[in-house]
Design a protein around this motif. Sequence first.
Motif, PDB file in Angstrom:
ATOM      1  N   LEU A  57      88.337  19.800  69.844  1.00 58.52           N
ATOM      2  CA  LEU A  57      89.039  19.871  68.780  1.00 58.52           C
ATOM      3  C   LEU A  57      88.973  18.215  68.503  1.00 58.52           C
ATOM      4  O   LEU A  57      88.956  17.780  67.099  1.00 58.52           O
ATOM      5  CB  LEU A  57      89.995  20.554  68.592  1.00 58.52           C
ATOM      6  N   SER A  58      89.437  17.346  69.291  1.00 59.57           N
ATOM      7  CA  SER A  58      89.647  16.110  68.942  1.00 59.57           C
ATOM      8  C   SER A  58      88.266  15.456  68.869  1.00 59.57           C
ATOM      9  O   SER A  58      88.139  14.590  67.667  1.00 59.57           O
ATOM     10  CB  SER A  58      90.291  15.318  70.216  1.00 59.57           C
ATOM     11  N   PHE A  59      87.295  15.899  69.441  1.00 55.47           N
ATOM     12  CA  PHE A  59      85.996  15.163  69.057  1.00 55.47           C
ATOM     13  C   PHE A  59      85.402  15.681  67.700  1.00 55.47           C
ATOM     14  O   PHE A  59      84.990  14.859  67.059  1.00 55.47           O
ATOM     15  CB  PHE A  59      85.048  15.916  70.251  1.00 55.47           C
ATOM     16  N   MET A  60      85.829  16.851  67.485  1.00 56.32           N
ATOM     17  CA  MET A  60      85.544  17.446  65.961  1.00 56.32           C
ATOM     18  C   MET A  60      86.036  16.845  64.754  1.00 56.32           C
ATOM     19  O   MET A  60      85.477  16.619  63.808  1.00 56.32           O
ATOM     20  CB  MET A  60      85.412  18.825  65.869  1.00 56.32           C
ATOM     21  N   SER A  61      87.368  16.181  65.049  1.00 56.74           N
ATOM     22  CA  SER A  61      87.954  15.403  64.219  1.00 56.74           C
ATOM     23  C   SER A  61      87.189  14.083  64.041  1.00 56.74           C
ATOM     24  O   SER A  61      87.073  13.593  62.736  1.00 56.74           O
ATOM     25  CB  SER A  61      89.386  15.078  64.777  1.00 56.74           C
ATOM     26  N   GLY A  62      86.750  13.792  64.977  1.00 48.47           N
ATOM     27  CA  GLY A  62      85.933  12.288  64.848  1.00 48.47           C
ATOM     28  C   GLY A  62      84.564  12.714  63.928  1.00 48.47           C
ATOM     29  O   GLY A  62      84.194  11.655  63.270  1.00 48.47           O
ATOM     30  N   VAL A  63      84.130  13.937  64.189  1.00 54.61           N
ATOM     31  CA  VAL A  63      82.877  14.217  63.510  1.00 54.61           C
ATOM     32  C   VAL A  63      83.088  14.331  62.049  1.00 54.61           C
ATOM     33  O   VAL A  63      82.488  13.600  61.066  1.00 54.61           O
ATOM     34  CB  VAL A  63      82.164  15.569  63.961  1.00 54.61           C
ATOM     35  N   LEU A  64      84.382  14.973  61.752  1.00 51.53           N
ATOM     36  CA  LEU A  64      84.736  15.021  60.350  1.00 51.53           C
ATOM     37  C   LEU A  64      84.905  13.681  59.794  1.00 51.53           C
ATOM     38  O   LEU A  64      84.956  13.387  58.547  1.00 51.53           O
ATOM     39  CB  LEU A  64      85.695  16.190  60.101  1.00 51.53           C
ATOM     40  N   TRP A  65      85.710  12.908  60.444  1.00 49.00           N
ATOM     41  CA  TRP A  65      85.885  11.457  60.045  1.00 49.00           C
ATOM     42  C   TRP A  65      84.805  10.953  59.604  1.00 49.00           C
ATOM     43  O   TRP A  65      84.634  10.061  58.386  1.00 49.00           O
ATOM     44  CB  TRP A  65      86.644  10.621  61.114  1.00 49.00           C
ATOM     45  N   GLY A  66      83.609  11.087  60.389  1.00 49.00           N
ATOM     46  CA  GLY A  66      82.250  10.357  60.155  1.00 49.00           C
ATOM     47  C   GLY A  66      81.748  11.086  58.797  1.00 49.00           C
ATOM     48  O   GLY A  66      81.408  10.244  57.995  1.00 49.00           O
ATOM     49  N   PHE A  67      82.047  12.245  58.458  1.00 48.93           N
ATOM     50  CA  PHE A  67      81.390  12.808  57.378  1.00 48.93           C
ATOM     51  C   PHE A  67      82.502  12.119  56.203  1.00 48.93           C
ATOM     52  O   PHE A  67      81.864  12.033  55.209  1.00 48.93           O
ATOM     53  CB  PHE A  67      81.748  14.118  57.152  1.00 48.93           C
ATOM     54  N   ALA A  68      83.690  11.819  56.355  1.00 55.93           N
ATOM     55  CA  ALA A  68      84.325  11.523  55.240  1.00 55.93           C
ATOM     56  C   ALA A  68      83.940  10.251  54.724  1.00 55.93           C
ATOM     57  O   ALA A  68      84.369   9.640  53.873  1.00 55.93           O
ATOM     58  CB  ALA A  68      85.838  11.525  55.677  1.00 55.93           C
ATOM     59  N   PRO A  86      92.175  18.892  63.190  1.00 53.31           N
ATOM     60  CA  PRO A  86      92.080  19.378  64.418  1.00 53.31           C
ATOM     61  C   PRO A  86      92.360  18.851  65.888  1.00 53.31           C
ATOM     62  O   PRO A  86      92.986  19.579  66.535  1.00 53.31           O
ATOM     63  CB  PRO A  86      90.532  19.372  64.649  1.00 53.31           C
ATOM     64  N   ALA A  87      92.501  17.518  65.899  1.00 49.92           N
ATOM     65  CA  ALA A  87      93.074  16.703  66.688  1.00 49.92           C
ATOM     66  C   ALA A  87      94.566  16.864  67.175  1.00 49.92           C
ATOM     67  O   ALA A  87      95.397  17.156  67.928  1.00 49.92           O
ATOM     68  CB  ALA A  87      92.721  15.293  66.756  1.00 49.92           C
ATOM     69  N   LEU A  88      95.323  16.919  65.779  1.00 51.69           N
ATOM     70  CA  LEU A  88      96.804  17.071  65.864  1.00 51.69           C
ATOM     71  C   LEU A  88      97.330  18.576  66.229  1.00 51.69           C
ATOM     72  O   LEU A  88      98.059  18.722  66.890  1.00 51.69           O
ATOM     73  CB  LEU A  88      97.385  16.677  64.437  1.00 51.69           C
ATOM     74  N   TRP A  89      96.366  19.546  65.792  1.00 50.07           N
ATOM     75  CA  TRP A  89      96.397  21.005  66.203  1.00 50.07           C
ATOM     76  C   TRP A  89      96.251  21.031  67.876  1.00 50.07           C
ATOM     77  O   TRP A  89      97.241  21.678  68.226  1.00 50.07           O
ATOM     78  CB  TRP A  89      95.183  21.675  65.449  1.00 50.07           C
ATOM     79  N   ALA A  90      95.479  20.359  68.236  1.00 50.47           N
ATOM     80  CA  ALA A  90      95.172  20.377  69.654  1.00 50.47           C
ATOM     81  C   ALA A  90      96.306  19.941  70.366  1.00 50.47           C
ATOM     82  O   ALA A  90      96.709  20.417  71.467  1.00 50.47           O
ATOM     83  CB  ALA A  90      93.768  19.747  70.039  1.00 50.47           C
ATOM     84  N   PHE A  91      96.850  18.849  69.840  1.00 50.65           N
ATOM     85  CA  PHE A  91      97.885  18.087  70.639  1.00 50.65           C
ATOM     86  C   PHE A  91      99.129  18.880  70.535  1.00 50.65           C
ATOM     87  O   PHE A  91      99.668  19.350  71.681  1.00 50.65           O
ATOM     88  CB  PHE A  91      98.022  16.657  70.014  1.00 50.65           C
ATOM     89  N   GLY A 108      92.674  27.274  66.138  1.00 52.14           N
ATOM     90  CA  GLY A 108      92.348  26.002  65.575  1.00 52.14           C
ATOM     91  C   GLY A 108      90.630  25.908  65.627  1.00 52.14           C
ATOM     92  O   GLY A 108      90.376  25.311  64.414  1.00 52.14           O
ATOM     93  N   PHE A 109      89.853  26.527  66.210  1.00 55.43           N
ATOM     94  CA  PHE A 109      88.426  26.775  65.934  1.00 55.43           C
ATOM     95  C   PHE A 109      88.086  27.355  64.722  1.00 55.43           C
ATOM     96  O   PHE A 109      87.134  26.990  64.091  1.00 55.43           O
ATOM     97  CB  PHE A 109      87.839  27.297  67.289  1.00 55.43           C
ATOM     98  N   ALA A 110      88.957  28.426  64.428  1.00 58.42           N
ATOM     99  CA  ALA A 110      88.667  29.131  63.030  1.00 58.42           C
ATOM    100  C   ALA A 110      88.995  28.165  61.812  1.00 58.42           C
ATOM    101  O   ALA A 110      88.283  28.259  60.963  1.00 58.42           O
ATOM    102  CB  ALA A 110      89.452  30.472  63.167  1.00 58.42           C
ATOM    103  N   GLY A 111      90.034  27.372  62.058  1.00 59.35           N
ATOM    104  CA  GLY A 111      90.529  26.330  60.926  1.00 59.35           C
ATOM    105  C   GLY A 111      89.579  25.532  61.014  1.00 59.35           C
ATOM    106  O   GLY A 111      89.143  25.180  59.859  1.00 59.35           O
ATOM    107  N   LEU A 112      88.959  24.941  62.000  1.00 57.30           N
ATOM    108  CA  LEU A 112      87.879  23.977  61.859  1.00 57.30           C
ATOM    109  C   LEU A 112      86.631  24.320  61.182  1.00 57.30           C
ATOM    110  O   LEU A 112      86.002  23.524  60.412  1.00 57.30           O
ATOM    111  CB  LEU A 112      87.654  23.653  63.486  1.00 57.30           C
ATOM    112  N   LEU A 113      86.237  25.617  61.261  1.00 54.33           N
ATOM    113  CA  LEU A 113      85.183  26.276  60.611  1.00 54.33           C
ATOM    114  C   LEU A 113      85.525  26.197  58.952  1.00 54.33           C
ATOM    115  O   LEU A 113      84.577  25.886  58.323  1.00 54.33           O
ATOM    116  CB  LEU A 113      84.799  27.544  61.025  1.00 54.33           C
TER     117      LEU A 113
END
Length: 150
Positions: A57-68, A86-91, A108-113
């Motif tokens: 989930l933290s990694f995917m936060s980075g991916v989304l940041w890259g898209f932003a 996603p990273a905050l959710w995981a934490f 968290g993964f459903a929300g990530l989708l």
Amino acid sequence: MTDIPRSALILGLAGVIPFAWGALTLLWPAAAQWGTATLGPRFVGPYVQLYYGAVILSFMSGVLWGFATKAAGARAATGYALSVVPALWAFFMTGGGPVSAGMNLVFGFAGLLVLDYAFWHWRLAPVWWLRLRGLLTLLVVLCLSVGVFL
């Protein structure tokens, strides 16, 4: 799935292995015993799923940041703000025991989708992104569900 780049599909599916391994060790005691003796207790059952799930989930936060970074103005600010969720959710949501933490990872993964869809809809993610993320989310949720519901 033919339009998903082969390397992205293979690496994405490889990323599901720790979730699948965790599910396998929950369902098959011999695998859990082997895993505990060979890899250590952190790498079996819900432990590997929960730890790895928080990492992903933290990694995917980075991916989304890259898209932003492809956006500008208010859309970029919205993208950056959403990308940290996603990273905050995981934490904050992976404590409290393996069942509640596993359920929170499922959410968290459903929300990530949902976030994946937003970035895809804004044309910040590749055209094939949602097909890949849908498949991977389904597999991850199924694996996590073993620890939550069985």
